[in-house]
Scaffold this motif. Structure first.
Motif, PDB file in Angstrom:
ATOM      1  N   GLU A   1      76.145   9.734  55.694  1.00 26.96           N
ATOM      2  CA  GLU A   1      74.706   9.652  55.882  1.00 26.96           C
ATOM      3  C   GLU A   1      74.002  10.114  54.610  1.00 26.96           C
ATOM      4  N   ALA A   2      72.803   9.564  54.359  1.00 26.12           N
ATOM      5  CA  ALA A   2      72.051   9.920  53.149  1.00 26.12           C
ATOM      6  C   ALA A   2      70.587  10.129  53.489  1.00 26.12           C
ATOM      7  N   GLU A   3      69.943  10.968  52.722  1.00 25.65           N
ATOM      8  CA  GLU A   3      68.499  11.165  52.830  1.00 25.65           C
ATOM      9  C   GLU A   3      67.947  11.536  51.460  1.00 25.65           C
ATOM     10  N   CYS A   4      66.635  11.325  51.290  1.00 27.87           N
ATOM     11  CA  CYS A   4      65.989  11.569  50.002  1.00 27.87           C
ATOM     12  C   CYS A   4      65.170  12.852  50.051  1.00 27.87           C
ATOM     13  N   GLU A   5      65.309  13.661  49.011  1.00 28.20           N
ATOM     14  CA  GLU A   5      64.492  14.868  48.862  1.00 28.20           C
ATOM     15  C   GLU A   5      63.436  14.587  47.786  1.00 28.20           C
ATOM     16  N   TRP A   6      62.178  14.672  48.149  1.00 30.43           N
ATOM     17  CA  TRP A   6      61.076  14.384  47.231  1.00 30.43           C
ATOM     18  C   TRP A   6      60.544  15.674  46.602  1.00 30.43           C
ATOM     19  N   GLY A   7      59.797  15.514  45.534  1.00 32.98           N
ATOM     20  CA  GLY A   7      59.131  16.646  44.896  1.00 32.98           C
ATOM     21  C   GLY A   7      60.038  17.511  44.052  1.00 32.98           C
ATOM     22  N   ARG A   8      61.132  16.953  43.533  1.00 33.49           N
ATOM     23  CA  ARG A   8      62.053  17.723  42.692  1.00 33.49           C
ATOM     24  C   ARG A   8      61.623  17.611  41.225  1.00 33.49           C
ATOM     25  N   THR A   9      60.796  18.519  40.774  1.00 30.12           N
ATOM     26  CA  THR A   9      60.280  18.501  39.397  1.00 30.12           C
ATOM     27  C   THR A   9      61.314  18.954  38.376  1.00 30.12           C
ATOM     28  N   ASP A  10      62.454  19.476  38.849  1.00 28.45           N
ATOM     29  CA  ASP A  10      63.473  19.976  37.931  1.00 28.45           C
ATOM     30  C   ASP A  10      64.430  18.878  37.469  1.00 28.45           C
ATOM     31  N   VAL A  11      64.271  17.658  37.956  1.00 31.33           N
ATOM     32  CA  VAL A  11      65.193  16.574  37.628  1.00 31.33           C
ATOM     33  C   VAL A  11      64.520  15.604  36.666  1.00 31.33           C
ATOM     34  N   GLU A  12      65.144  15.375  35.519  1.00 32.68           N
ATOM     35  CA  GLU A  12      64.554  14.526  34.493  1.00 32.68           C
ATOM     36  C   GLU A  12      64.502  13.073  34.950  1.00 32.68           C
ATOM     37  N   GLY A  13      63.367  12.426  34.685  1.00 31.59           N
ATOM     38  CA  GLY A  13      63.243  10.998  34.927  1.00 31.59           C
ATOM     39  C   GLY A  13      62.826  10.609  36.325  1.00 31.59           C
ATOM     40  N   THR A  14      62.703  11.565  37.245  1.00 29.54           N
ATOM     41  CA  THR A  14      62.334  11.243  38.622  1.00 29.54           C
ATOM     42  C   THR A  14      61.974  12.516  39.358  1.00 29.54           C
ATOM     43  N   GLY A  15      61.261  12.371  40.454  1.00 33.09           N
ATOM     44  CA  GLY A  15      60.985  13.513  41.311  1.00 33.09           C
ATOM     45  C   GLY A  15      61.746  13.429  42.612  1.00 33.09           C
ATOM     46  N   ARG A  16      62.781  12.560  42.630  1.00 31.11           N
ATOM     47  CA  ARG A  16      63.525  12.333  43.878  1.00 31.11           C
ATOM     48  C   ARG A  16      65.011  12.575  43.659  1.00 31.11           C
ATOM     49  N   VAL A  17      65.638  13.171  44.651  1.00 28.90           N
ATOM     50  CA  VAL A  17      67.080  13.402  44.622  1.00 28.90           C
ATOM     51  C   VAL A  17      67.664  12.929  45.954  1.00 28.90           C
ATOM     52  N   MET A  18      68.754  12.182  45.867  1.00 31.41           N
ATOM     53  CA  MET A  18      69.442  11.710  47.069  1.00 31.41           C
ATOM     54  C   MET A  18      70.572  12.671  47.423  1.00 31.41           C
ATOM     55  N   ARG A  19      70.661  12.987  48.714  1.00 35.16           N
ATOM     56  CA  ARG A  19      71.742  13.832  49.221  1.00 35.16           C
ATOM     57  C   ARG A  19      72.574  13.008  50.200  1.00 35.16           C
ATOM     58  N   PHE A  20      73.879  12.994  49.958  1.00 30.51           N
ATOM     59  CA  PHE A  20      74.799  12.200  50.778  1.00 30.51           C
ATOM     60  C   PHE A  20      75.803  13.137  51.426  1.00 30.51           C
ATOM     61  N   LYS A  21      75.934  13.036  52.763  1.00 27.79           N
ATOM     62  CA  LYS A  21      76.887  13.846  53.509  1.00 27.79           C
ATOM     63  C   LYS A  21      78.104  12.992  53.858  1.00 27.79           C
ATOM     64  N   VAL A  22      79.278  13.414  53.415  1.00 25.68           N
ATOM     65  CA  VAL A  22      80.511  12.648  53.592  1.00 25.68           C
ATOM     66  C   VAL A  22      81.006  12.736  55.029  1.00 25.68           C
ATOM     67  N   LYS A  23      81.317  11.595  55.615  1.00 33.04           N
ATOM     68  CA  LYS A  23      81.940  11.545  56.942  1.00 33.04           C
ATOM     69  C   LYS A  23      83.412  11.155  56.831  1.00 33.04           C
ATOM     70  N   GLU A  24      83.709  10.189  55.949  1.00 32.99           N
ATOM     71  CA  GLU A  24      85.082   9.735  55.741  1.00 32.99           C
ATOM     72  C   GLU A  24      85.167   9.101  54.358  1.00 32.99           C
ATOM     73  N   CYS A  25      86.343   9.190  53.735  1.00 30.26           N
ATOM     74  CA  CYS A  25      86.521   8.595  52.412  1.00 30.26           C
ATOM     75  C   CYS A  25      87.917   7.993  52.292  1.00 30.26           C
ATOM     76  N   LYS A  26      88.024   7.005  51.398  1.00 28.56           N
ATOM     77  CA  LYS A  26      89.301   6.342  51.125  1.00 28.56           C
ATOM     78  C   LYS A  26      89.432   6.182  49.614  1.00 28.56           C
ATOM     79  N   LEU A  27      90.484   6.779  49.046  1.00 32.52           N
ATOM     80  CA  LEU A  27      90.763   6.662  47.617  1.00 32.52           C
ATOM     81  C   LEU A  27      91.959   5.735  47.430  1.00 32.52           C
TER      82      LEU A  27
END
Length: 565
Positions: free
Chosen positions: A263-289
């Motif tokens: 699942e993913a969601e966006c965090e707005w208002g992040r002034t500490d990140v260059e080039g954007t005020g948005r950061v995406m957070r992704f929560k892992v449920k399952e992965c395959k390498l």
């Protein structure tokens, strides 16, 4: 005849467009989202050359997965505008990838696809529903949404051969292994799958310098969400459905393929990140390498000019990188009789190389926040292909946040340029200039056409036909310049039309739209070697493209404005 449209932005997309001030841009780009594949604009040629494509599917538990499908040239085919086919007899799916199981067994038939040519930084997105499946035959997708996508953040790379050793194992789990975390943090490219409110899967691309995306823990992934085309399709989808999937492919080194669902969601208002005020957070449920599972070896060529340097630094960033560049607004003038278009000249601190027809992207420091907007450079470079003076024409759009502001600002203010790009130009990608060139534009789409024409001024042996359509004569730019140029050059013919049925015609104007008959009447030359360059609304370009193909110009020689992709 034109390609069918019909996409309506859903509530999530509309909310974010309003929040970020991109509703004006999104509304303009909406006409480029079709309900069928725009084959006439060369998409089938585009598909045929590909040897990889990326697709999203949903498994029986409702989890979203993104897969890399590889094959011989021609394995991807649009047999008609409503059907996209993957010829499985010519294709390869990564061993252990759930793709085949999903398309065969899942009750949810939604599919997203992105076809991407890394070497020319172009991509085409297609969403739809699985309509047929055969393990040894075809996977057919009934197309519901199709559109070209912007070239931002695509790293340039090319296939150089097949891998001599291929892995066959799959390492699965609910947490990222140290190897998987390292692959994520070393990536400069990945793919993001989401599900929209209208019931379709959607697949998009993300890129940046190595390190822009980080595995914060075995269950958390984070990346800055840089500005794109302003439609907010992926983030808008996540407003309604947080299910998402990521795909990482180590193209140049190991060939490892990593699939992650969660699942993913966006965090707005992040002034500490260059080039954007948005950061995406992704929560892992399952992965395959899948170690060493991607069949092709790639060679890295260069980073995208749009990449943003992240706050951890970037030792691999080219020293010659000039962006972002501060420029000063030095002069403004009204560019047409109605005052709806403003000519703006900027001065930079250094000379930058560009070609006639290319565009410049700005990060505008608007009172409501940073706005990313793009305008064509209408004046070709003056000195050895480079210049420190940049001319753009800005049309004032009703309720247009950026364009209204650009009509109000004064000279001697400073602004930030983030990139110069685009390939709508006979001076890019060809060994020599075509002997016959057709320039067709509508409204403010005249800007790349006039830039190309100005660049051709010293090439009197090139035959040019310049068609431009405007609703009202008072809104037209460059009319006097065009007619004067035609008087000086016998190989240039200018055809100007007015579409308003009640407006009195000035001398030499034609009433009505540019159509097949008008094109045919004025293209008195061999057409098989001719190149055409188009800019205007999406439906206009589709109609003109169909006409030009019917008049004998090959689809590969019909070029459209690139920053709308």
């Amino acid at each position: 005849m034109h390609v069918a449209t019909g996409y309506a932005f859903h509530s999530g997309e509309l909310a974010l467009q309003k929040r970020d001030g991109t509703a004006e841009t999104a509304s303009r780009l909406n006409s480029y989202i079709k309900t069928e594949i725009d084959v006439v604009l060369g998409r089938n040629d585009f598909f045929h050359e590909l040897r990889t494509v990326y697709m999203s599917t949903i498994d029986e538990s409702g989890n979203l997965w993104v897969s890399e499908i590889s094959g011989e040239s021609g394995f991807l085919h649009a047999q008609d505008p409503k059907t996209l086919t993957v010829k499985m007899s010519k294709a390869m799916v990564v061993p252990g990838d759930p793709f085949l199981e999903n398309v065969e067994r899942s009750k949810d038939r939604r599919v997203g696809m992105i076809a991407i040519k890394f070497d020319i930084a172009r991509r085409y997105r297609t969403n739809g529903t699985l309509s047929a499946f055969s393990p040894d035959g075809d996977v057919a997708v009934s197309v519901e949404e199709a559109f070209g996508n912007c070239p931002k953040y695509i790293q340039h790379r090319k296939i150089v051969g097949r891998r001599t050793q291929m892995g066959i194992e799959t390492l699965s789990g609910e947490r990222l292994s140290p190897e998987a975390m390292a692959q994520i943090s070393n990536s400069n490219t990945f793919f993001l799958g989401t599900i929209n409110k209208n019931g379709n899967s959607d697949l998009s691309h993300r890129g940046g310098y190595e390190g822009f995306i980080q595995a914060k823990s075995p269950t958390e992934i984070e990346w800055p969400e840089y500005g794109g085309n302003g439609m907010f399709m992926s983030l808008g989808n996540l407003m309604n459905d947080r299910r998402a999937s990521l795909l990482f492919v180590d193209h140049e080194k190991s060939g490892d393929v990593l699939q992650v669902t969660g699942e993913a969601e966006c965090e707005w208002g992040r002034t500490d990140v260059e080039g954007t005020g948005r950061v995406m957070r992704f929560k892992v449920k399952e992965c395959k390498l899948h170690p060493c599972a991607s069949p092709y070896e790639w060679m890295f060529e260069e980073y995208s000019k749009y990449n943003v340097a992240h706050n951890q630094g970037n030792p691999m960033k080219p020293k010659s990188e000039l962006f972002p560049l501060s420029v000063k607004l030095a002069q403004v003038d009204s560019a047409n009789k109605s005052g709806s278009v403003r000519k703006m000249i900027f001065w930079g601190s250094t000379s930058i190389c560009f070609k006639p027809g290319q565009y410049m992207s700005f990060n505008l420091k608007h009172p409501t926040g940073t706005l990313n907007r793009t305008w064509t450079l209408t004046r070709p470079p003056r000195n050895g292909g480079g210049d420190f003076q940049f001319e753009i024409y800005v049309k004032r759009l009703e309720n247009g946040t950026a364009s209204v502001w650009m009509h109000e600002i004064d000279v001697l203010t400073y602004h930030e340029v983030s990139a110069i790009g685009g390939d709508l130009s006979p001076f890019i990608g060809l060994d020599e200039l075509p002997k016959e060139i057709v320039l067709v534009s509508a409204g403010i789409g005249i800007t790349p056409a006039i830039s190309i024409l100005r660049g051709l001024e010293g090439h009197k042996d090139v035959t040019v036909r310049f068609f431009h359509s405007e609703r009202h004569e008072e809104d037209r730019c460059f009319a006097d310049e065009l007619l004067s140029a035609a008087e000086r050059n016998e190989n240039l013919r200018v055809i100007l039309t007015v579409t308003d049925h009640a407006e009195p015609l000035e001398d030499g104007r034609i009433r009505g739209r540019i159509n097949k008959g008008l094109l045919d009447q004025n293209m008195d030359f061999e057409r098989s070697d001719c190149h055409a360059y188009l800019c205007g609304p999406g439906e206009f370009m589709s109609d003109i493209s169909y006409s030009l193909v019917e008049l004998g110009i090959p689809t590969a020689q019909i070029h459209t404005e690139d920053f709308t992709f």
